[in-house]
Design a protein around this motif. Structure first.
Motif, mmCIF file in Angstrom:
data_model
loop_
_atom_site.group_PDB
_atom_site.id
_atom_site.type_symbol
_atom_site.label_atom_id
_atom_site.label_comp_id
_atom_site.label_asym_id
_atom_site.label_seq_id
_atom_site.Cartn_x
_atom_site.Cartn_y
_atom_site.Cartn_z
ATOM 1 N N VAL A 1 25.977 -11.473 20.093
ATOM 2 C CA VAL A 1 24.748 -11.487 19.293
ATOM 3 C C VAL A 1 23.615 -12.120 20.102
ATOM 4 O O VAL A 1 22.489 -11.609 20.143
ATOM 5 N N ALA A 2 23.912 -13.231 20.745
ATOM 6 C CA ALA A 2 22.894 -13.920 21.548
ATOM 7 C C ALA A 2 22.370 -13.018 22.666
ATOM 8 O O ALA A 2 21.159 -12.956 22.923
ATOM 9 N N THR A 3 23.279 -12.296 23.313
ATOM 10 C CA THR A 3 22.885 -11.405 24.409
ATOM 11 C C THR A 3 22.056 -10.230 23.907
ATOM 12 O O THR A 3 21.024 -9.884 24.482
ATOM 13 N N GLN A 4 22.519 -9.600 22.833
ATOM 14 C CA GLN A 4 21.846 -8.417 22.319
ATOM 15 C C GLN A 4 20.498 -8.726 21.676
ATOM 16 O O GLN A 4 19.531 -7.974 21.833
ATOM 17 N N GLN A 5 20.439 -9.828 20.920
ATOM 18 C CA GLN A 5 19.251 -10.128 20.132
ATOM 19 C C GLN A 5 18.284 -11.088 20.822
ATOM 20 O O GLN A 5 17.138 -11.213 20.393
ATOM 21 N N GLY A 6 18.778 -11.797 21.839
ATOM 22 C CA GLY A 6 17.950 -12.824 22.456
ATOM 23 C C GLY A 6 17.847 -14.079 21.603
ATOM 24 O O GLY A 6 16.924 -14.878 21.761
ATOM 25 N N TRP A 7 18.807 -14.262 20.700
ATOM 26 C CA TRP A 7 18.841 -15.445 19.841
ATOM 27 C C TRP A 7 19.674 -16.537 20.511
ATOM 28 O O TRP A 7 20.480 -16.276 21.405
ATOM 29 N N THR A 8 19.492 -17.759 20.028
ATOM 30 C CA THR A 8 20.366 -18.862 20.422
ATOM 31 C C THR A 8 21.291 -19.168 19.241
ATOM 32 O O THR A 8 20.824 -19.506 18.155
ATOM 33 N N VAL A 9 22.588 -19.000 19.461
ATOM 34 C CA VAL A 9 23.588 -19.281 18.414
ATOM 35 C C VAL A 9 24.484 -20.402 18.934
ATOM 36 O O VAL A 9 25.170 -20.242 19.948
ATOM 37 N N ILE A 10 24.464 -21.527 18.247
ATOM 38 C CA ILE A 10 25.218 -22.707 18.665
ATOM 39 C C ILE A 10 26.473 -22.858 17.812
ATOM 40 O O ILE A 10 26.398 -22.891 16.580
ATOM 41 N N ILE A 11 27.628 -22.940 18.464
ATOM 42 C CA ILE A 11 28.888 -23.135 17.747
ATOM 43 C C ILE A 11 29.062 -24.620 17.437
ATOM 44 O O ILE A 11 28.946 -25.470 18.315
ATOM 45 N N ASP A 12 29.336 -24.922 16.185
ATOM 46 C CA ASP A 12 29.531 -26.301 15.731
ATOM 47 C C ASP A 12 30.914 -26.409 15.100
ATOM 48 O O ASP A 12 31.118 -25.976 13.966
ATOM 49 N N ASN A 13 31.893 -26.934 15.851
ATOM 50 C CA ASN A 13 33.259 -27.074 15.329
ATOM 51 C C ASN A 13 33.346 -28.270 14.388
ATOM 52 O O ASN A 13 33.055 -29.405 14.790
ATOM 53 N N GLY B 1 22.954 -7.344 10.179
ATOM 54 C CA GLY B 1 22.699 -6.283 11.143
ATOM 55 C C GLY B 1 23.046 -6.685 12.557
ATOM 56 O O GLY B 1 23.636 -5.909 13.331
ATOM 57 N N ALA B 2 22.707 -7.920 12.930
ATOM 58 C CA ALA B 2 22.965 -8.391 14.285
ATOM 59 C C ALA B 2 24.463 -8.508 14.572
ATOM 60 O O ALA B 2 24.940 -8.096 15.637
ATOM 61 N N PHE B 3 25.213 -9.057 13.619
ATOM 62 C CA PHE B 3 26.648 -9.231 13.846
ATOM 63 C C PHE B 3 27.389 -7.898 13.766
ATOM 64 O O PHE B 3 28.349 -7.670 14.511
ATOM 65 N N ASN B 4 26.945 -6.982 12.898
ATOM 66 C CA ASN B 4 27.560 -5.659 12.862
ATOM 67 C C ASN B 4 27.343 -4.917 14.181
ATOM 68 O O ASN B 4 28.239 -4.231 14.680
ATOM 69 N N LYS B 5 26.150 -5.049 14.744
ATOM 70 C CA LYS B 5 25.871 -4.412 16.036
ATOM 71 C C LYS B 5 26.767 -4.994 17.126
ATOM 72 O O LYS B 5 27.302 -4.252 17.962
ATOM 73 N N ALA B 6 26.950 -6.306 17.112
ATOM 74 C CA ALA B 6 27.813 -6.945 18.110
ATOM 75 C C ALA B 6 29.253 -6.462 17.990
ATOM 76 O O ALA B 6 29.946 -6.246 18.996
ATOM 77 N N LEU B 7 29.709 -6.259 16.771
ATOM 78 C CA LEU B 7 31.087 -5.804 16.537
ATOM 79 C C LEU B 7 31.314 -4.378 17.010
ATOM 80 O O LEU B 7 32.447 -3.970 17.285
ATOM 81 N N GLN B 8 30.245 -3.598 17.120
ATOM 82 C CA GLN B 8 30.360 -2.211 17.585
ATOM 83 C C GLN B 8 30.376 -2.107 19.103
ATOM 84 O O GLN B 8 30.647 -1.045 19.655
ATOM 85 N N ASP B 9 30.108 -3.225 19.784
ATOM 86 C CA ASP B 9 30.092 -3.228 21.237
ATOM 87 C C ASP B 9 31.502 -3.008 21.792
ATOM 88 O O ASP B 9 32.460 -3.652 21.352
ATOM 89 N N ALA B 10 31.618 -2.102 22.746
ATOM 90 C CA ALA B 10 32.937 -1.742 23.289
ATOM 91 C C ALA B 10 33.644 -2.937 23.923
ATOM 92 O O ALA B 10 34.870 -3.096 23.799
ATOM 93 N N GLU B 11 32.891 -3.800 24.601
ATOM 94 C CA GLU B 11 33.483 -4.963 25.254
ATOM 95 C C GLU B 11 34.041 -5.945 24.235
ATOM 96 O O GLU B 11 35.147 -6.479 24.407
ATOM 97 N N VAL B 12 33.290 -6.184 23.160
ATOM 98 C CA VAL B 12 33.748 -7.080 22.098
ATOM 99 C C VAL B 12 35.011 -6.530 21.455
ATOM 100 O O VAL B 12 35.994 -7.252 21.247
ATOM 101 N N LYS B 13 34.992 -5.244 21.142
ATOM 102 C CA LYS B 13 36.171 -4.617 20.522
ATOM 103 C C LYS B 13 37.397 -4.755 21.419
ATOM 104 O O LYS B 13 38.493 -5.102 20.965
ATOM 105 N N LYS B 14 37.212 -4.495 22.708
ATOM 106 C CA LYS B 14 38.342 -4.558 23.632
ATOM 107 C C LYS B 14 38.919 -5.960 23.708
ATOM 108 O O LYS B 14 40.150 -6.151 23.671
#
Length: 314
Positions: free
Chosen positions: A45-57, A261-274
């Motif tokens: 998502v960050a790569t495709q959209q140019g957003w910053t997404v920070i993971i907070d465990n 929309g952003a996360f659905n687009k990321a899920l359709q990416d061939a690399e992510v799926k693989k």
């Protein structure tokens, strides 16, 4: 005039969102299956959209702490959570006092993925098959410890259900997340572990763990030699965990739409799926409405399973 002002405000929000980093809460420690799914998709998502997404465990209480933090966050679209079957569908029945209501306190954004579980032992374990394990458990009730990534997780409840089917009694050792349980299994502190395939597939492939069975209704492509629980003599047994995004209930609809929309687009990416499918994960996606319906339906389904198992956490 008020309507025009409100419309202009919403339009401005939609155009500017997100204007700062988005925090994605993962309610389990780094290194587990949920964390792996979150990072893979968020990075895309960050790569495709140019957003910053920070993971907070934020681990603890079977994922409840992280979900509660998201439910109580400012409803501005900048704090979301990757919830699972456990903390969105099972825990409302399992816990007598849950600090949030998954239906009322959260806005569903979208389903991300699902994965069956895998039952494993250490590579040097005397149990070569599920039948070996069951025979040992019948001979020594409560003597075999099994770990899960927390009370109330799908793994916990699945093992509780399986014990009833198999007529055995195991001792539950809950962890705050999946990674530490894997370490302790390899180190010999526990004898049995059930968790999502993404958490354990690396250990299975490198020979540190032996997989006895998977909980899907058919074999997993990336673990073709591992039988299902059904094949092992317990037909109809199935337990699959899903992962989905949600945010505070009052978050703007425009934010929900953009995130979906952003996360659905990321899920359709061939690399992510693989990458995800290579870890035994089924890539999903869909609308917020579909995810909301799944949460409600599974609260009913798993609620019944909780009551039948007699499991309870206070």
């Amino acid at each position: 005039m008020l309507t025009a002002v409100a419309f202009a405000s919403c339009t401005a929000f939609a155009q500017s969102y997100p204007s700062r980093p988005i925090k994605l809460i993962v309610p389990f420690p780094a290194g587990g299956g949920t964390d792996a799914v979150a990072r893979e998709v968020a990075n895309k998502v960050a790569t495709q959209q140019g957003w910053t997404v920070i993971i907070d465990n934020r681990p603890g209480s079977g994922g409840n702490l992280g979900v509660d933090a998201a439910a109580k966050a400012a409803p501005d679209g900048y704090t979301i959570v990757l919830g699972q079957t456990s903390n969105l569908a099972i825990n409302p029945t399992l816990y007598s006092k849950l600090p949030y209501n998954p239906v009322k306190d959260l806005a569903p954004i979208g389903l991300i993925a699902s994965s069956p579980l895998v039952l494993v032992v250490a590579s040097d374990s005397p149990y070569k098959t599920l039948a070996d394990l069951i025979a040992a458990a019948k001979a020594r009730p409560d003597a075999i410890n099994y770990a899960s990534s927390g009370s109330g997780t799908v793994a916990h409840l699945a093992v509780e259900q399986f014990q009833k089917l198999a007529g055995i009694k195991l001792t539950h050792v809950p962890y705050k997340g999946a990674a530490q349980g894997a370490t302790d299994l390899i180190g010999g502190q526990i004898q049995l572990y059930m968790s999502s395939i993404p958490t354990l597939i690396g250990h299975i492939r490198n020979g540190k763990m032996r997989a006895l069975a998977v909980t899907s209704d058919k074999r997993v492509n990336d673990l073709p030699s591992v039988p299902t629980v059904g094949e092992s003599g317990y037909k109809g047994f199935e337990a699959v965990t899903w992962f989905g995004l949600a945010g505070p209930a009052a978050m703007p609809k425009d934010a929900v739409t953009k995130l979906n929309g952003a996360f659905n687009k990321a899920l359709q990416d061939a690399e992510v799926k693989k990458k995800l499918e290579g870890q035994g994960v089924d890539v999903l996606g869909g609308t917020p409405e579909q995810f909301g319906k799944l949460i409600q339906d599974d609260i009913g389904r798993w609620g019944k399973a909780v009551k039948e198992s007699g499991a309870k956490v206070d």
